[in-house]
Design a protein around this motif. Sequence first.
Motif, PDB file in Angstrom:
ATOM      1  N   LEU A 121       5.585   7.356   8.416  1.00  0.00           N
ATOM      2  CA  LEU A 121       5.055   6.125   8.978  1.00  0.00           C
ATOM      3  C   LEU A 121       4.942   5.102   7.863  1.00  0.00           C
ATOM      4  CD1 LEU A 121       3.664   4.760  11.471  1.00  0.00           C
ATOM      5  CD2 LEU A 121       1.526   5.539  10.485  1.00  0.00           C
ATOM      6  N   GLN A 122       5.642   3.985   7.986  1.00  0.00           N
ATOM      7  CA  GLN A 122       5.610   2.948   6.971  1.00  0.00           C
ATOM      8  C   GLN A 122       5.348   1.608   7.638  1.00  0.00           C
ATOM      9  OE1 GLN A 122       9.117   3.076   4.558  1.00  0.00           O
ATOM     10  NE2 GLN A 122       8.834   5.205   3.958  1.00  0.00           N
ATOM     11  N   LEU A 123       4.435   0.842   7.060  1.00  0.00           N
ATOM     12  CA  LEU A 123       4.060  -0.447   7.623  1.00  0.00           C
ATOM     13  C   LEU A 123       4.555  -1.577   6.732  1.00  0.00           C
ATOM     14  CD1 LEU A 123       0.350   0.298   8.640  1.00  0.00           C
ATOM     15  CD2 LEU A 123       2.450   0.726   9.938  1.00  0.00           C
ATOM     16  N   VAL A 164      -4.211   7.710   3.786  1.00  0.00           N
ATOM     17  CA  VAL A 164      -2.865   8.220   4.016  1.00  0.00           C
ATOM     18  C   VAL A 164      -1.915   7.060   4.304  1.00  0.00           C
ATOM     19  CG1 VAL A 164      -1.435   9.649   5.507  1.00  0.00           C
ATOM     20  CG2 VAL A 164      -3.720  10.404   4.884  1.00  0.00           C
ATOM     21  N   LEU A 165      -0.781   7.021   3.611  1.00  0.00           N
ATOM     22  CA  LEU A 165       0.189   5.946   3.810  1.00  0.00           C
ATOM     23  C   LEU A 165       1.393   6.407   4.610  1.00  0.00           C
ATOM     24  CD1 LEU A 165       0.140   4.319   0.260  1.00  0.00           C
ATOM     25  CD2 LEU A 165      -1.131   3.652   2.296  1.00  0.00           C
ATOM     26  N   THR A 177      12.450   3.969  12.619  1.00  0.00           N
ATOM     27  CA  THR A 177      11.932   3.658  13.945  1.00  0.00           C
ATOM     28  C   THR A 177      12.531   4.523  15.030  1.00  0.00           C
ATOM     29  OG1 THR A 177      13.628   1.959  14.224  1.00  0.00           O
ATOM     30  CG2 THR A 177      11.515   1.256  13.333  1.00  0.00           C
ATOM     31  N   GLY A 178      13.451   5.411  14.685  1.00  0.00           N
ATOM     32  CA  GLY A 178      14.091   6.239  15.698  1.00  0.00           C
ATOM     33  C   GLY A 178      13.191   7.345  16.183  1.00  0.00           C
ATOM     34  N   GLU A 204       2.123  -6.121   8.865  1.00  0.00           N
ATOM     35  CA  GLU A 204       1.473  -5.136   9.729  1.00  0.00           C
ATOM     36  C   GLU A 204       0.207  -4.592   9.075  1.00  0.00           C
ATOM     37  OE1 GLU A 204       4.645  -2.429  10.313  1.00  0.00           O
ATOM     38  OE2 GLU A 204       5.583  -3.598  11.916  1.00  0.00           O
ATOM     39  N   ARG A 205       0.214  -4.489   7.747  1.00  0.00           N
ATOM     40  CA  ARG A 205      -0.979  -4.037   7.034  1.00  0.00           C
ATOM     41  C   ARG A 205      -2.095  -5.076   7.106  1.00  0.00           C
ATOM     42  NH1 ARG A 205      -0.192   0.469   3.979  1.00  0.00           N
ATOM     43  NH2 ARG A 205       1.965   1.116   3.653  1.00  0.00           N
ATOM     44  N   GLU A 206      -1.734  -6.333   7.290  1.00  0.00           N
ATOM     45  CA  GLU A 206      -2.739  -7.380   7.460  1.00  0.00           C
ATOM     46  C   GLU A 206      -3.278  -7.398   8.884  1.00  0.00           C
ATOM     47  OE1 GLU A 206      -0.501 -10.825   6.320  1.00  0.00           O
ATOM     48  OE2 GLU A 206      -1.294 -10.814   4.280  1.00  0.00           O
TER      49      GLU A 206
END
Length: 221
Positions: free
Chosen positions: A14-16, A78-79, A4-5, A20-22
């Motif tokens: 970028l990771q959810l 893209v993940l 998150t920095g 957050e994916r819902e």
Amino acid sequence: MQTTGRDTGGTVPLQLTPREREVLPLVLRGLENKEIAAELGIAEQSVKAHVSALLQKFDVPNRAALAETATRLELTGVLGVDRGWISQLFRQAEPQICITRGPEFRYEAVNEAFRRATGYRPVIGRTMRETFPELEGQGVFERVERVYATGEAAILHERTKRWDRGNGIEARAVDLVIQPLRDEDGSVNGVISFAVDVTDSVTRPKRAGPKRRPSSRRNRT
């Protein structure tokens, strides 16, 4: 690990989180926080926190920009992406994307694919009707007005429309998604449209099946 920095000259994946994916696809559907909370069975305050986290992770200022970038990521699967690339995503996306605001549908932003498909005519600050008079009577304006009035997204598949792409009016087949944009209080204040030109796939001749060989049997009388 979730990062998150701020960027420090490199790239930040970028990771959810699962929640957050819902939340993200419900934001893309144009649902407000209260509706998302009811859909997922969680508190509205929690939804606000998840939306804020999504805005930060996608490095975008509002829900409209989140819809623009996230839709592209959803289409490509893209993940993890470079944040430096996200800022270019809206302009470089192949779907023709435009944002209009207010009941007059005044253009606020368009991407390069949209500009190219419309002959690079001036659009920003102009209304949809004055920009595309040739669309009158084709049901386009009425469909956008319905999305704005009802707050319900519309999906059109292989619809043929006629407009000037810079070399005179021609017919093109498009897949079109029109989604409402909302204020913080949930009221609709604009629409975002995603269009993909599918003319080539629609008009391409279908391959003929294998010819049947004539029967070797003689017709009996």
